[in-house]
Every structure is written in C-alpha cells, then in structure tokens.
Design a protein around this motif. Sequence first.
Motif, PDB file in Angstrom:
ATOM      1  N   ARG A   1      55.057  39.049  42.479  1.00 30.97           N
ATOM      2  CA  ARG A   1      53.642  38.650  42.397  1.00 30.97           C
ATOM      3  C   ARG A   1      53.176  38.052  43.713  1.00 30.97           C
ATOM      4  N   ASN A   2      53.990  37.162  44.284  1.00 31.33           N
ATOM      5  CA  ASN A   2      53.618  36.534  45.548  1.00 31.33           C
ATOM      6  C   ASN A   2      53.536  37.556  46.668  1.00 31.33           C
ATOM      7  N   ALA A   3      54.468  38.525  46.666  1.00 32.36           N
ATOM      8  CA  ALA A   3      54.471  39.542  47.724  1.00 32.36           C
ATOM      9  C   ALA A   3      53.202  40.388  47.654  1.00 32.36           C
ATOM     10  N   LEU A   4      52.773  40.773  46.459  1.00 34.02           N
ATOM     11  CA  LEU A   4      51.559  41.570  46.336  1.00 34.02           C
ATOM     12  C   LEU A   4      50.327  40.751  46.710  1.00 34.02           C
ATOM     13  N   MET A   5      50.315  39.490  46.336  1.00 37.10           N
ATOM     14  CA  MET A   5      49.183  38.634  46.708  1.00 37.10           C
ATOM     15  C   MET A   5      49.097  38.490  48.230  1.00 37.10           C
ATOM     16  N   ASP A   6      50.251  38.412  48.889  1.00 42.24           N
ATOM     17  CA  ASP A   6      50.270  38.268  50.349  1.00 42.24           C
ATOM     18  C   ASP A   6      49.792  39.523  51.066  1.00 42.24           C
ATOM     19  N   LEU A   7      49.817  40.671  50.373  1.00 38.48           N
ATOM     20  CA  LEU A   7      49.386  41.924  50.986  1.00 38.48           C
ATOM     21  C   LEU A   7      47.864  42.083  51.004  1.00 38.48           C
ATOM     22  N   ARG A   8      47.142  41.204  50.322  1.00 35.24           N
ATOM     23  CA  ARG A   8      45.693  41.350  50.243  1.00 35.24           C
ATOM     24  C   ARG A   8      45.041  41.250  51.623  1.00 35.24           C
ATOM     25  N   ALA A   9      43.980  42.029  51.781  1.00 29.85           N
ATOM     26  CA  ALA A   9      43.253  42.009  53.056  1.00 29.85           C
ATOM     27  C   ALA A   9      42.392  40.759  53.178  1.00 29.85           C
ATOM     28  N   GLU A  10      41.808  40.318  52.079  1.00 29.36           N
ATOM     29  CA  GLU A  10      40.971  39.115  52.079  1.00 29.36           C
ATOM     30  C   GLU A  10      41.371  38.264  50.881  1.00 29.36           C
ATOM     31  N   PRO A  11      41.248  36.940  50.997  1.00 30.79           N
ATOM     32  CA  PRO A  11      41.641  36.069  49.884  1.00 30.79           C
ATOM     33  C   PRO A  11      40.877  36.315  48.597  1.00 30.79           C
ATOM     34  N   ASP A  12      39.637  36.817  48.699  1.00 25.89           N
ATOM     35  CA  ASP A  12      38.840  37.015  47.492  1.00 25.89           C
ATOM     36  C   ASP A  12      38.987  38.418  46.909  1.00 25.89           C
ATOM     37  N   SER A  13      39.806  39.268  47.544  1.00 29.91           N
ATOM     38  CA  SER A  13      40.012  40.609  46.994  1.00 29.91           C
ATOM     39  C   SER A  13      41.086  40.553  45.914  1.00 29.91           C
ATOM     40  N   ARG A  14      41.201  41.635  45.173  1.00 26.55           N
ATOM     41  CA  ARG A  14      42.040  41.644  43.980  1.00 26.55           C
ATOM     42  C   ARG A  14      43.262  42.541  44.152  1.00 26.55           C
ATOM     43  N   VAL A  15      44.282  42.233  43.355  1.00 22.19           N
ATOM     44  CA  VAL A  15      45.428  43.108  43.170  1.00 22.19           C
ATOM     45  C   VAL A  15      45.256  43.792  41.822  1.00 22.19           C
ATOM     46  N   ALA A  16      45.421  45.099  41.776  1.00 21.73           N
ATOM     47  CA  ALA A  16      45.262  45.843  40.530  1.00 21.73           C
ATOM     48  C   ALA A  16      46.444  46.776  40.331  1.00 21.73           C
ATOM     49  N   ILE A  17      46.721  47.056  39.080  1.00 22.31           N
ATOM     50  CA  ILE A  17      47.742  48.033  38.697  1.00 22.31           C
ATOM     51  C   ILE A  17      47.014  49.291  38.251  1.00 22.31           C
ATOM     52  N   LEU A  18      47.300  50.392  38.907  1.00 23.75           N
ATOM     53  CA  LEU A  18      46.622  51.656  38.618  1.00 23.75           C
ATOM     54  C   LEU A  18      47.430  52.434  37.590  1.00 23.75           C
ATOM     55  N   THR A  19      46.884  52.608  36.394  1.00 23.41           N
ATOM     56  CA  THR A  19      47.567  53.302  35.306  1.00 23.41           C
ATOM     57  C   THR A  19      46.862  54.607  34.976  1.00 23.41           C
ATOM     58  N   PRO A  20      47.603  55.621  34.537  1.00 26.81           N
ATOM     59  CA  PRO A  20      46.948  56.850  34.060  1.00 26.81           C
ATOM     60  C   PRO A  20      46.174  56.639  32.773  1.00 26.81           C
ATOM     61  N   GLY A  21      46.488  55.574  32.026  1.00 25.21           N
ATOM     62  CA  GLY A  21      45.756  55.300  30.797  1.00 25.21           C
ATOM     63  C   GLY A  21      46.659  55.201  29.587  1.00 25.21           C
TER      64      GLY A  21
ATOM     65  N   PRO B   1      35.970  43.873  45.396  1.00 23.60           N
ATOM     66  CA  PRO B   1      36.965  44.536  46.253  1.00 23.60           C
ATOM     67  C   PRO B   1      38.384  44.449  45.704  1.00 23.60           C
ATOM     68  N   VAL B   2      39.119  45.542  45.849  1.00 25.74           N
ATOM     69  CA  VAL B   2      40.547  45.621  45.529  1.00 25.74           C
ATOM     70  C   VAL B   2      41.255  46.057  46.801  1.00 25.74           C
ATOM     71  N   SER B   3      42.153  45.230  47.293  1.00 23.46           N
ATOM     72  CA  SER B   3      42.822  45.595  48.547  1.00 23.46           C
ATOM     73  C   SER B   3      44.310  45.889  48.364  1.00 23.46           C
ATOM     74  N   VAL B   4      44.849  45.677  47.156  1.00 24.42           N
ATOM     75  CA  VAL B   4      46.242  46.039  46.862  1.00 24.42           C
ATOM     76  C   VAL B   4      46.254  46.761  45.523  1.00 24.42           C
ATOM     77  N   LEU B   5      46.852  47.930  45.521  1.00 26.03           N
ATOM     78  CA  LEU B   5      46.907  48.742  44.312  1.00 26.03           C
ATOM     79  C   LEU B   5      48.356  49.125  44.048  1.00 26.03           C
ATOM     80  N   TRP B   6      48.899  48.605  42.943  1.00 24.13           N
ATOM     81  CA  TRP B   6      50.242  48.992  42.511  1.00 24.13           C
ATOM     82  C   TRP B   6      50.090  50.247  41.668  1.00 24.13           C
ATOM     83  N   ARG B   7      50.508  51.357  42.229  1.00 20.31           N
ATOM     84  CA  ARG B   7      50.252  52.665  41.633  1.00 20.31           C
ATOM     85  C   ARG B   7      51.313  53.002  40.595  1.00 20.31           C
ATOM     86  N   ARG B   8      50.856  53.337  39.375  1.00 20.65           N
ATOM     87  CA  ARG B   8      51.766  53.762  38.318  1.00 20.65           C
ATOM     88  C   ARG B   8      51.495  55.195  37.870  1.00 20.65           C
TER      89      ARG B   8
END
Length: 787
Positions: free
Chosen positions: A217-237, A280-287
């Motif tokens: 979780r911390n590693a993905l948060m650190d990858l963000r481009a801006e502090p107010d951008s989001r980390v999201a998990i991309l799911t097919p559904g 904004p979403v700057s980190v996307l964990w692709r599933r």
Amino acid sequence: MDPLPLPLPPLLAGYRPLAGVADELLAPDGTVRPVWAGLLAHLSATAPEGWAQRFARGDQYLRDQGVYLRHYGESGPAEREWPLSHVPVLIEESDWGDITRGLIQRANLLEQVMADLYGPGRLVTEGHLPPALVAGNPEWLRPMVGITPRGGHHLHFVAFEIGRGPDGRWWVLGDRTQAPSGAGFALENRVATSRVFSDFYPGAHVHRLAGFFRSFRNALMDLRAEPDSRVAILTPGPLTDTYFEHAYIARYLGFLLAQGEDLTVSDGRLMIRTVAGLTPVSVLWRRLDSGWADPLELDPASRLGTPGMVSALRDQTATMVNALGSGVLETRAFLAFLPKIARALLGQDLILPNVATWWCGQPAERDHVAANADRMFISPALSTRPPYEDGQDHRPIGPLPDWLAEHGAQYVGQERVTLSTTPAFVDGRLRPRPMSLRVFLLRTSQGWEVMPGGFARIGRGGDAAAIAMQKGGAAADVWIVSPRSVEAATLLPAGGEVARRGLSVLPARAADNLFWLGRYVERTEGILRLLRARNARLAEGGSAASPLLSGMDPLLTVLGVDPNEGIPQGLIQTLGAAIYSAGAVRDRFSPDGWSALADLDKTMRRMAQRVTVGDDAARAIGKLLRKLTGFSGLVHENMYRFLGWRFLKLGQHHERAMGMTAILATLADPTAPEGALDLAIEVGDSVMTHRRRFALVTARETVVELLALDEMNPRAIRFQLDGIRDQLSHLPGASGRGSTVALSRAVAALHSRLDRATPETLDTAALWTFRADLAALSDLVTEGYLR
C-alpha cells in the motif's frame, strides 16, 4: 528441534508418499521434518471429530465473507465454495530465505528483460532470444515500444509458481507478470486457517502477512504523481473469475476499484468519473490483460479498457502496475532462454532454476525433444499458462519427429513436472497430495520484498496436472515458521500514527449500482408485502377471481410478477437484480450485508420449489420479509454515511415513493372494491398506526392522509420526498448548480405540490400524474451524477 523418530504417530497411519517424490512432511529417511513437529503433535492430541469441527470453523468464515471460486464451463459461469485445504504448508524460515534470494534475482532479471524488449532490443539482435518469439508474440505490444514508465520500472508486483522436485530443490514452474492474482486469496486463506488452528497459530512463530500488504500500500501511494491523486485497482468487472479478490483487496487496502468505463483521459491525464466530477488517478494496479486496456491503440474490440490509456502512459502522467505488455514475460518458450539471459545480463546463474524447457524451433532442441518425448510435455510455445493448467499434451497422433520438423517453432518440450507432496485431510486421514506454491513480490523504494507465505495449490489426487483449482484442486495457506517469535504485523503505519484522509471519492458507476441496489431491495420488499396480503386472503377463503384480489393483481404484473405462483420467478429475478448491483460494489459492501442477501436468495429459491399459493405462501413470504428487513437493518445501522450510503437511501426512498403512489392510485380509488382501503393500510405496514390515529374509522381520507401526506410515517410518500431532499442536500452540487439544477428543481416542485395537497385534491388522476413525475427523477439523478 529433533525429528520425530519412527514409528510414526497414529495420525500418519497410511501416509505413504510415492517413491521418488519429495514430501514436505516426511524427510527422505521417513522421519517427520522438524518444522511439522509442533502442528503434528497438536493434531494428534485432537480426536477426529474435533478436526471436523475445526475445519468447519474455517469453512464457515469463508462462507460468511462470501469467498467463492467462479469457473466457466460449457453451461456458462458457475460459483462454488472456496476449496480450502485446511492443513497449511509449512516451510522453515531458513529454507524460505533461499527461495527469497532466488525469486528476487529472478524479478530483477525479468525487469531487465522487459526494459530491453520495449527498449533497445539487444536480446534479439545479440541472439539471446529468437525474433519470432517476440515479434510474433501476441503479448508483445508494439505501441508500448519506446515508452519509459514514470518512475523507471516496468514491474512492481510479480508472482512465481514454484515447486519442489524429487531432489528436494525448488524450481520455477512459471512467471506471473501480467496481472498476478491470488494475493487476496492468500490473505483469506490465512485468516480461515488461523480460525481452524486458533489455539495453535498464535504461538507457532508464523510470519504474518499484514506487513507485506502494508508495504505494498505504501509503495503504491509513493508512486503517485501528486498527493491529491488517487490509486485505483483496474478490474474487468464482476464476471471475472477473480473479482472477489479485486473487491476484497480494494476494501482491505482502501483503494478505489474501477472498471475501464469509469476512467477517461482528459488533457493527457488519467481521470476517474465520480459523482463530484473528474478526479485524477496517477497509479493504476491493473487486474486485466494488457491488450484490453486501450481500444484506441491496442485491441479495438475491447469493451473493458479506456481509450487514451496508452497516451497517458506515454506522457508519464500515470503509472501502471504492471506496465502494459508485461504479459510477454510469461511466454512459456522464454523459459528455455532465461538461464543464458541471466548470465548475459546479471553475470550469474539462476539461483532457482526453472523447469527444463526446449524450444522446438531450433534443430538440436527439436531433436532432443523428439528423442526424449516419453518424459516430455509438449505444449504451445507462446502459451502464458503453466502446463498443468493447460491440462493436455499437444503431441500428434503420427510420427513426432516429422510433425516437429514442420510445426516445431510453435511448440516447446518441457520435462514432466514431478511435484512434491504435502499432507491434506482426505476421508478423515492425512494423505500426501501434490502441490505447488504461488509466491508474491512487490517493489518498494528499497527493492523487492517477498510475501512471507503465499498461495498453495493442492492436487485432488496423485496427478500433478490436477492441482489447478479450475480442475478440482484446492488452496492452502503457507506458513513460514521461525525458530523465534515474530512481529505481530498490522496495516497500521510504523510508530502507530494514523494518517487521516478525507472521505473517499465515489465513482459514478458505483453510485449507480448503489442507487439501483436501494431500488431493487425496496421493490423486492414491496412485492413481498403485496404477495403476503394476497395469499393471506386466499388462505381465509378468498377467491383469486374476486374483485379485490383481481383488482390488486396489476400492481404485481406490472413488475413482472405472476400472482398465481407461490414464490413467483419475477420476485426471484427482482432480488437477483439487487444481488447483481451489490456484486458490482463488493468493495463498498460489508460481508454481513452480502451474506444476508445471499442467504435470502438461497431461501427464496428453495421455497420456490415447494411453496404453493394460499396459507403456505403467506407463511413463507413472512419469513422472507423478516430476512429482508434484517438486511435493511444492517445497512441502516452499520453502513458508514459515505456518499455511497446516500445513493443507496436515495434509491430506496425513490422506489418506495413510486410503489406507494401506485398502491394508493389503485386501492384508494373511489371505485375500488370493498376491502381495498384495508388492504392498502396492510401493504403499507401501517395498520396499528391507523388504528391509533383514526380509531376504527377507515375512509379514503384517512388512508391517503396516513400513506401519502403524513411526514412522520416512514411508509408515506411525503416521508420519502423528505428523505430524497435530505440525501440530495449532502451530495456534491447540493446548491443546484450545473447538471444537478434540474434535479433540485424537480424535487422542490414535487415537495411543494405535496405540501399543498389534501386527501380530496390527491385523487386518482393526481396520484398517477404524481407517480409519473416521480419516475422522471431517476433520469435526472442519472443526468446529474451517474454519467
């Protein structure tokens, strides 16, 4: 700790590993490996009936959490209970250290291979990889060539399938770099298994998993481009076989769960559509697989991706975990070349060798496979699945050498996997079963970190090809056991400081599903109340052809419900729509709420097979109503008042107002048959209130006053409009600006009309007109918030 001497304890009576196969429990000399001694002694002290009770605790936990396995067959998708193998796989900490070093080395190697394949291409030009395995590979994505990931790394989260061979060495069976699944299931396996061994696990010195997920979780948060951008998990559904894990991990880590349709690219930036606008979403964990991510530059047939995704990655405004195109590293034929590539790139031999593989596009290798075909597994060269998941050997019926000479470049030969065995309970006894491990690694700012445990696949019999869970295999927890006490890790930051974040954003798709969940649950309740009242009157000798009952039937048929069925299929379908909406927001839905809905559905379907109209149906429907109100109570009392809850309540208020308006327009019509007013009060769950307020007098005026105009009655139309107005006041754009202005004005107008109404002016025509205007609110909610 000394090994247990022979003879073995009674628990192991009949435990006989196959000759020439390594076993995790027994050493080659037949003694119990030291790491298993404590658990074995604990099991031996428990009677067999005690084991069943323990195992039931773990199974019940998984059912309560809604953990399931979805598999696809000829008849379509089906779900079955999570196949937990209750006995964990135990590995000594010292042995795990050797595995860890080998996997970190391999992860670093794959990062360099990935960087070259989408960069200078020296591995091909210098002869380390055949060009055909890259250029002709569907997983090598040409649009990604030359794109340098923001942050400089292509791989952030990888997994490896490993197994122990007959000589006791660990081998890599496959690399999982596309969108590795199973980490969430590993966590659920751990919780379930700790329930099974609740009196042993706390003192067993087993390394915890929470620290790994905290680092991730911390590693993905650190990858963000801006502090107010989001980390999201991309799911097919929801229809993907691992959707439960996507929702579970999103909930566990506190990340957004997004589908491709939730995202858009605006001014080169990746954004998520929310009820408050674009965020904004700057980190996307692709599933999902790479090719589906962008129909504009990748697969144009994709309905799962986001147009412009590749462009955002090219502009380095977002980080993809893992980079698009990383599935090429899973190519089975690559295993034939990685040992030499490791020496070329790292100057080292692989610490953990991979399963011996020969690409049949080369003459010497092709001849070797043909000469040793009896111990080979021949399979497609560009496949990205382990051989045991393919489930079949692809050799021809005719002469193998001739066939390989013509088609060899399309195939590889691999030594048949002889996996080690591990104990599993079968028919009340421990029996050896083949197993492999899936081990997960994450990239942190200090390098790769390995999950201290993993996900074990356990075969259903002696065949290593049957360990795939889609083929009937089971899953087990993996315990890394230390000789010393271990840290009781949690998700909390080091030092105990809790970082407080603002309320999470709500994707428009999630809001849409919550809105309709509220509507479908309320519609289900309305149908149940109508059916119960109808069947109660049939039980008392009434006739279905009577003016009263035939007059109320349109209230059911308009909802697709056949009133002449005990438990109508239309009712089951309505609840099914609610469950589908709930399933689409599993990351925002409590396990208790999900279990309550699933239990209601199971009960309803079971009743539908035997319940008949009349008294039988009335009593059965009463039970269903109690279950449904239990679910509603869970939602009302336990769900945090996030924006999601407000859309859920908005849908409930809207549907209840619509239903009650139709009931009054039908049953409070001056021409309605005798008993219609009492029926309206009963269906409106207001019998006692009516008696208190209006003594024994039942008239159209009293019924309309109570069920339409009474602001204190939770069944009244006025109460629903108050609720709608209150929920809207807490939503973004509550001041009525922009796209929400029409919605705010429409609600205000309806409220004003009801304020001025009296039972006399609210006649049948006025009620039907009012209902039509209520129905239009749904479109306005969609226009204002859900697009």
